[in-house]
Design a protein around this motif. Structure first.
Motif: not given
Length: 336
Positions: A208-213
């Motif tokens: 949620a803090r560092t999404p895959h995109v």
């Protein structure tokens, strides 16, 4: 004088033809719009036997606790299956500190269909398993890792079957299937230190803090957790109602329209700290949780096998898998 009359006749004819043409075009437009409204989307049929096999394959790796060999092997299997079904696969690897300071080698696994589309739906499940059977009625089992057939593998199995269906027939929107890690490493019941909600769902918090995109967004999200139990009943979870009431309404209506009203009870149930809570809070994506609620069970409202050594393949019911899987398919294939 004659020329003037002819001009008037030509003008009148042109006006009449134009009016007729416009009327015809409007009728055509209206007819097309009505036709589009009445077109029934062909939704694939969810194969519960296939989902069951995906669950069995995970359980065959043994407990999938972070930092274990079974966890590594199962993660590779899940990534390979998503790729086999035509998804663009991304793995997020991170060392996440657990409640007691243990660094967990976590891996979120994301399979994206139509990655170029900006209109997206996110489907979530956690794939790790509980390191302790701390809710087992036999205290001797409290330090035993669970197999997690229902608690973990069932949601993943349903989503793998959905991925297989998407590969055969793409829905209109892009779909992201996201297997979240380190959900179930929250402090055990026998832990005498501080218990906090953010000790759970570590993979979801990281994603949620560092999404895959970068800048990732989705129209909405659906989380599946423990969706294979016998005679399971799914109520509208409280946080889901708070953050994504409209999505709850949509999903429960599709379930009831499809004949699964005995599974999807159109009432509000309990409040659950689960992956969706952090996705709502941190990522701002309205996300619901399809999770069982059984107030008649003495051991747990999640059912009799929750966090016990009995969470094995005997706990899995194909009828429940079908009800949940078909409902999710009905939802995603009807989105425009």
């Amino acid at each position: 004088i004659i020329m003037k009359r002819n001009s008037m006749l030509l003008l009148t004819t042109f006006i009449l033809l134009s009016a007729f043409s416009c009327g015809t075009n409007n009728n055509k437009i209206n007819s097309v719009q009505e036709l589009e409204k009445n077109i029934t989307v062909k939704v694939p049929q969810f194969d519960a036997d296939s989902a069951y096999k995906y669950i069995q394959a995970q359980v065959d790796f043994g407990p999938r606790t972070p930092n274990s060999k079974g966890h590594v092997a199962c993660g590779d299997y899940l990534a390979a299956k998503l790729a086999e079904h035509g998804a663009k696969v991304i793995s997020q690897n991170a060392e996440l500190p657990a409640y007691d300071g243990t660094l967990l080698k976590a891996r979120n696994i994301i399979g994206s269909f139509k990655p170029e589309s900006k209109k997206r739906i996110a489907l979530f499940a956690h794939w790790d398993t509980r390191p302790w059977a701390d809710n087992d009625p036999n205290e001797k089992n409290h330090h035993t890792p669970i197999l997690g057939a229902n608690d973990g593998a069932s949601g993943v199995g349903v989503l793998l079957e959905i991925a297989r269906q998407i590969n055969q027939q793409q829905p209109e929107l892009g779909i992201d299937i996201i297997f979240l890690d380190a959900e179930d490493y929250g402090a055990p019941q026998f832990y005498t230190g501080e218990h906090r909600e953010d000790q759970w769902c570590l993979g979801a918090q990281y994603w949620a803090r560092t999404p895959h995109v970068d800048g990732y967004n989705a129209r909405f999200g659906i989380l599946l957790d423990m969706v294979g139990g016998k005679d399971a009943t799914f109520f509208k979870e409280v946080y889901s109602e708070k953050y994504a009431k409209g999505i709850n309404k949509k999903v429960w209506k599709k379930a009831n329209d499809a004949g699964y009203g005995r599974y999807f009870i159109n009432e509000v149930g309990g409040q659950i700290t689960d992956d969706h809570l952090f996705i709502n809070r941190l990522a701002g994506i309205p996300t619901i949780d399809i999770i069982p609620n059984d107030e008649n069970c003495e051991l747990s409202s999640f059912g009799p096998t929750w966090h016990t050594v009995n969470d094995n393949m005997d706990a899995i019911d194909r009828s429940t898998l079908k009800a949940v899987g078909q409902t999710v398919l009905e939802v995603i294939y009807n989105e425009k």
